[in-house]
Scaffold this motif. Structure first.
Motif, PDB file in Angstrom:
ATOM      1  N   TYR A  39      -9.283 100.946  71.550  1.00  0.00           N
ATOM      2  CA  TYR A  39     -10.404 101.074  70.608  1.00  0.00           C
ATOM      3  C   TYR A  39     -10.860  99.678  70.227  1.00  0.00           C
ATOM      4  CZ  TYR A  39     -12.909 101.322  66.252  1.00  0.00           C
ATOM      5  OH  TYR A  39     -13.852 101.117  65.287  1.00  0.00           O
ATOM      6  N   GLU A  40     -12.085  99.334  70.660  1.00  0.00           N
ATOM      7  CA  GLU A  40     -12.604  97.991  70.398  1.00  0.00           C
ATOM      8  C   GLU A  40     -13.985  98.078  69.747  1.00  0.00           C
ATOM      9  OE1 GLU A  40     -10.619  94.894  73.129  1.00  0.00           O
ATOM     10  OE2 GLU A  40     -12.375  95.653  74.167  1.00  0.00           O
ATOM     11  N   PRO A  41     -14.053  97.994  68.420  1.00  0.00           N
ATOM     12  CA  PRO A  41     -15.373  97.994  67.781  1.00  0.00           C
ATOM     13  C   PRO A  41     -16.157  96.776  68.268  1.00  0.00           C
ATOM     14  CG  PRO A  41     -13.626  97.503  66.180  1.00  0.00           C
ATOM     15  CD  PRO A  41     -12.952  97.841  67.467  1.00  0.00           C
TER      16      PRO A  41
ATOM     17  N   GLY B 171      -2.326  95.989  71.223  1.00  0.00           N
ATOM     18  CA  GLY B 171      -3.689  95.468  71.225  1.00  0.00           C
ATOM     19  C   GLY B 171      -4.183  95.007  72.579  1.00  0.00           C
ATOM     20  N   LEU B 172      -5.512  94.932  72.671  1.00  0.00           N
ATOM     21  CA  LEU B 172      -6.173  94.279  73.803  1.00  0.00           C
ATOM     22  C   LEU B 172      -6.778  93.006  73.215  1.00  0.00           C
ATOM     23  CD1 LEU B 172      -7.002  94.359  76.782  1.00  0.00           C
ATOM     24  CD2 LEU B 172      -8.992  95.718  76.152  1.00  0.00           C
ATOM     25  N   VAL B 173      -6.313  91.883  73.739  1.00  0.00           N
ATOM     26  CA  VAL B 173      -6.572  90.599  73.081  1.00  0.00           C
ATOM     27  C   VAL B 173      -7.389  89.697  73.992  1.00  0.00           C
ATOM     28  CG1 VAL B 173      -5.471  88.640  71.950  1.00  0.00           C
ATOM     29  CG2 VAL B 173      -4.307  90.866  71.975  1.00  0.00           C
ATOM     30  N   GLY B 174      -8.548  89.266  73.534  1.00  0.00           N
ATOM     31  CA  GLY B 174      -9.407  88.400  74.340  1.00  0.00           C
ATOM     32  C   GLY B 174      -9.112  86.935  74.076  1.00  0.00           C
ATOM     33  N   GLY B 175      -9.925  86.309  73.257  1.00  0.00           N
ATOM     34  CA  GLY B 175      -9.846  84.868  72.990  1.00  0.00           C
ATOM     35  C   GLY B 175      -8.436  84.363  72.719  1.00  0.00           C
ATOM     36  N   ALA B 176      -7.691  85.092  71.908  1.00  0.00           N
ATOM     37  CA  ALA B 176      -6.356  84.614  71.514  1.00  0.00           C
ATOM     38  C   ALA B 176      -5.321  84.759  72.631  1.00  0.00           C
ATOM     39  CB  ALA B 176      -5.886  85.353  70.258  1.00  0.00           C
TER      40      ALA B 176
ATOM     41  N   GLY C 232      -8.549  96.513  69.712  1.00  0.00           N
ATOM     42  CA  GLY C 232      -9.005  95.203  70.195  1.00  0.00           C
ATOM     43  C   GLY C 232     -10.209  94.741  69.408  1.00  0.00           C
ATOM     44  N   GLY C 233     -10.332  93.433  69.275  1.00  0.00           N
ATOM     45  CA  GLY C 233     -11.447  92.845  68.522  1.00  0.00           C
ATOM     46  C   GLY C 233     -10.917  91.808  67.563  1.00  0.00           C
ATOM     47  N   SER C 234     -10.931  90.535  68.025  1.00  0.00           N
ATOM     48  CA  SER C 234     -10.467  89.411  67.198  1.00  0.00           C
ATOM     49  C   SER C 234      -9.032  89.573  66.702  1.00  0.00           C
ATOM     50  CB  SER C 234     -11.437  89.169  66.034  1.00  0.00           C
ATOM     51  OG  SER C 234     -12.724  88.801  66.521  1.00  0.00           O
ATOM     52  N   VAL C 235      -8.172  90.126  67.558  1.00  0.00           N
ATOM     53  CA  VAL C 235      -6.736  90.141  67.224  1.00  0.00           C
ATOM     54  C   VAL C 235      -6.221  88.718  67.354  1.00  0.00           C
ATOM     55  CG1 VAL C 235      -4.443  90.948  67.935  1.00  0.00           C
ATOM     56  CG2 VAL C 235      -6.404  92.510  68.032  1.00  0.00           C
ATOM     57  N   LYS C 236      -5.443  88.276  66.383  1.00  0.00           N
ATOM     58  CA  LYS C 236      -4.805  86.959  66.440  1.00  0.00           C
ATOM     59  C   LYS C 236      -3.414  87.047  65.817  1.00  0.00           C
ATOM     60  CE  LYS C 236      -8.266  85.693  62.930  1.00  0.00           C
ATOM     61  NZ  LYS C 236      -9.390  86.609  63.199  1.00  0.00           N
TER      62      LYS C 236
ATOM     63  N   GLY D 272     -14.389 100.039  81.680  1.00  0.00           N
ATOM     64  CA  GLY D 272     -15.406 100.325  80.665  1.00  0.00           C
ATOM     65  C   GLY D 272     -15.375  99.401  79.471  1.00  0.00           C
ATOM     66  N   HIS D 273     -14.973  98.135  79.699  1.00  0.00           N
ATOM     67  CA  HIS D 273     -15.052  97.181  78.584  1.00  0.00           C
ATOM     68  C   HIS D 273     -16.501  97.119  78.094  1.00  0.00           C
ATOM     69  CE1 HIS D 273     -15.063  93.425  76.363  1.00  0.00           C
ATOM     70  NE2 HIS D 273     -13.756  93.592  76.239  1.00  0.00           N
ATOM     71  N   SER D 274     -16.679  96.894  76.800  1.00  0.00           N
ATOM     72  CA  SER D 274     -18.052  96.928  76.241  1.00  0.00           C
ATOM     73  C   SER D 274     -18.951  95.883  76.890  1.00  0.00           C
ATOM     74  CB  SER D 274     -18.013  96.734  74.734  1.00  0.00           C
ATOM     75  OG  SER D 274     -17.439  95.493  74.414  1.00  0.00           O
TER      76      SER D 274
ATOM     77  N   GLY E  18      -3.438  90.979  77.357  1.00  0.00           N
ATOM     78  CA  GLY E  18      -4.413  89.896  77.253  1.00  0.00           C
ATOM     79  C   GLY E  18      -5.572  90.190  78.191  1.00  0.00           C
ATOM     80  N   ASN E  19      -6.772  89.907  77.741  1.00  0.00           N
ATOM     81  CA  ASN E  19      -7.959  90.049  78.577  1.00  0.00           C
ATOM     82  C   ASN E  19      -8.585  88.662  78.672  1.00  0.00           C
ATOM     83  OD1 ASN E  19     -10.413  90.609  79.750  1.00  0.00           O
ATOM     84  ND2 ASN E  19     -11.253  91.746  77.996  1.00  0.00           N
ATOM     85  N   TRP E  20      -8.335  88.008  79.811  1.00  0.00           N
ATOM     86  CA  TRP E  20      -8.816  86.623  79.952  1.00  0.00           C
ATOM     87  C   TRP E  20     -10.319  86.548  80.175  1.00  0.00           C
ATOM     88  CZ3 TRP E  20      -4.661  83.882  83.540  1.00  0.00           C
ATOM     89  CH2 TRP E  20      -3.518  83.630  82.779  1.00  0.00           C
ATOM     90  N   LYS E  21     -10.940  87.689  80.470  1.00  0.00           N
ATOM     91  CA  LYS E  21     -12.386  87.714  80.783  1.00  0.00           C
ATOM     92  C   LYS E  21     -12.667  86.709  81.910  1.00  0.00           C
ATOM     93  CE  LYS E  21     -13.206  89.381  76.163  1.00  0.00           C
ATOM     94  NZ  LYS E  21     -14.109  89.558  75.037  1.00  0.00           N
ATOM     95  N   MET E  22     -13.809  85.993  81.872  1.00  0.00           N
ATOM     96  CA  MET E  22     -14.125  85.069  82.978  1.00  0.00           C
ATOM     97  C   MET E  22     -13.660  83.651  82.612  1.00  0.00           C
ATOM     98  SD  MET E  22     -17.699  84.802  85.115  1.00  0.00           S
ATOM     99  CE  MET E  22     -18.529  83.630  84.063  1.00  0.00           C
TER     100      MET E  22
ATOM    101  N   TRP F 264     -18.625  95.076  67.319  1.00  0.00           N
ATOM    102  CA  TRP F 264     -18.960  94.024  66.346  1.00  0.00           C
ATOM    103  C   TRP F 264     -17.758  93.129  66.037  1.00  0.00           C
ATOM    104  CZ3 TRP F 264     -15.781  94.844  62.213  1.00  0.00           C
ATOM    105  CH2 TRP F 264     -15.283  96.148  62.087  1.00  0.00           C
ATOM    106  N   ALA F 265     -16.583  93.537  66.447  1.00  0.00           N
ATOM    107  CA  ALA F 265     -15.376  92.743  66.168  1.00  0.00           C
ATOM    108  C   ALA F 265     -14.946  91.907  67.368  1.00  0.00           C
ATOM    109  CB  ALA F 265     -14.234  93.665  65.759  1.00  0.00           C
ATOM    110  N   ILE F 266     -15.621  92.086  68.520  1.00  0.00           N
ATOM    111  CA  ILE F 266     -15.182  91.388  69.731  1.00  0.00           C
ATOM    112  C   ILE F 266     -15.747  89.971  69.764  1.00  0.00           C
ATOM    113  CG2 ILE F 266     -15.317  91.343  72.256  1.00  0.00           C
ATOM    114  CD1 ILE F 266     -15.285  94.371  72.219  1.00  0.00           C
ATOM    115  N   GLY F 267     -14.860  89.006  69.793  1.00  0.00           N
ATOM    116  CA  GLY F 267     -15.260  87.604  69.923  1.00  0.00           C
ATOM    117  C   GLY F 267     -16.005  87.057  68.719  1.00  0.00           C
ATOM    118  N   THR F 268     -15.992  87.792  67.614  1.00  0.00           N
ATOM    119  CA  THR F 268     -16.783  87.375  66.455  1.00  0.00           C
ATOM    120  C   THR F 268     -15.925  86.807  65.339  1.00  0.00           C
ATOM    121  OG1 THR F 268     -16.540  89.590  65.521  1.00  0.00           O
ATOM    122  CG2 THR F 268     -18.521  89.176  66.838  1.00  0.00           C
TER     123      THR F 268
HETATM  124  P1  PGA Z   1     -11.500  89.185  71.381  1.00  0.00           P
HETATM  125  O1  PGA Z   1     -11.850  90.140  72.629  1.00  0.00           O
HETATM  126  O2  PGA Z   1     -10.033  89.335  71.112  1.00  0.00           O
HETATM  127  O3  PGA Z   1     -11.895  87.812  71.847  1.00  0.00           O
HETATM  128  O4  PGA Z   1     -12.329  89.663  70.228  1.00  0.00           O
HETATM  129  C1  PGA Z   1     -11.225  91.394  72.778  1.00  0.00           C
HETATM  130  C2  PGA Z   1     -11.762  92.069  74.014  1.00  0.00           C
HETATM  131  O5  PGA Z   1     -12.953  91.942  74.310  1.00  0.00           O
HETATM  132  O6  PGA Z   1     -11.005  92.752  74.728  1.00  0.00           O
END
Ligand code: PGA
Length: 250
Positions: free
Chosen positions: A165-167, A230-235, A210-214, A93-95, A8-12, A169-173
């Protein structure tokens, strides 16, 4: 067989009290998984999360670090500092860091080396923008980022690195790469590693998507030939949802 690693990547996000509540709900839900579970949390949560995960199978990571051991770098945190409190992983090196905080392939490479020297497992992010994808540059971009991130490492070090691998355009979208597409990109990264470090090393490296994994798409993504979790942000901010992703096989 490579294990599945789900981070999980909680970000800020998440104050300490929210982090503790999360763990109380999350830990029992994932206690039986064979998959590796990691929470990459803000610096201010690290200590609380480490204390509250002590008797669990949850590992803890940071989201960034500096490449120098110590010195006049106001506001920065070193690998040694992370290691000293029991952190085991660090996202590098997160995008978002590449885009907003001037992270480059060169700084990524320096950080990867320092992390490994301090026995932290780096989770190195690579990925193409939508524009690069539309120009047909995806494989060039991600293989080049991978090569530069690993530059100067020996085989035994490369095996310890996790690539995400986190495209972009798929992150948080809400847009996810199709599992076939994501798997092709992950394969391309593995082939690049194989070219430089040999097939044996490439077969052992964990490469996440990674990128909108749910919970609704995790199984499809994680059961492809080459995606190792996976590397999972929002979820990852909701205990029940993130637990479903970790337990994707059930
Ligand atoms: P996301 O973020 O799951 O919210 O798209 C992934 C990430 O930025 O690592």
């Amino acid at each position: 067989m490579r294990k599945k690693v789900i981070a999980g990547n909680w970000k800020m996000n998440m104050l300490p009290n929210e982090a503790i509540e999360f763990i109380q709900e999350f830990a029992p839900l994932v206690k039986d998984t064979q998959n590796e579970v990691i929470l990459c949390v803000p610096y201010t949560d690290l200590f609380y999360v480490l204390l509250n995960t002590q008797d669990t199978n949850i590992k803890v990571g940071a989201q960034n670090m500096h490449w120098e051991e110590n010195g006049a770098y106001t506001g920065e945190v070193s690998a040694k500092m992370l290691k000293s409190i029991g952190v085991k992983y660090v996202i590098i090196g997160h995008s978002e860091r590449r885009a907003y905080f001037a992270e480059t392939d060169e700084t990524v490479n320096k950080k990867v080396k320092t992390a490994l020297e301090n026995e932290l497992t780096p989770i190195v992010c690579v990925g193409e923008t939508l524009e690069q994808r539309e120009q047909g540059l995806t494989k060039d971009i991600i293989t080049n980022q991978t090569k530069l991130a690993l530059d100067g490492l020996d085989e035994s070090q490369v095996e310890k690195v996790i690539i995400a691998y986190e495209p972009i355009w798929a992150i948080g979208t809400g847009k996810t790469a199709t599992s076939e597409d994501a798997n092709d990109s992950v394969k391309a990264i593995r082939e690049e590693i194989s070219k430089i470090y040999g097939q044996n090393v490439a077969n052992r490296v964990i490469i996440q998507y990674g990128g909108s994994v749910k919970s609704s798409n995790a199984k499809e993504l994680f059961t492809t030939s080459d995606i190792d979790g996976g590397l999972v942000g929002g979820a990852s901010l909701k205990a029940e949802e993130f637990a479903k992703i970790v337990n994707y096989e059930l």
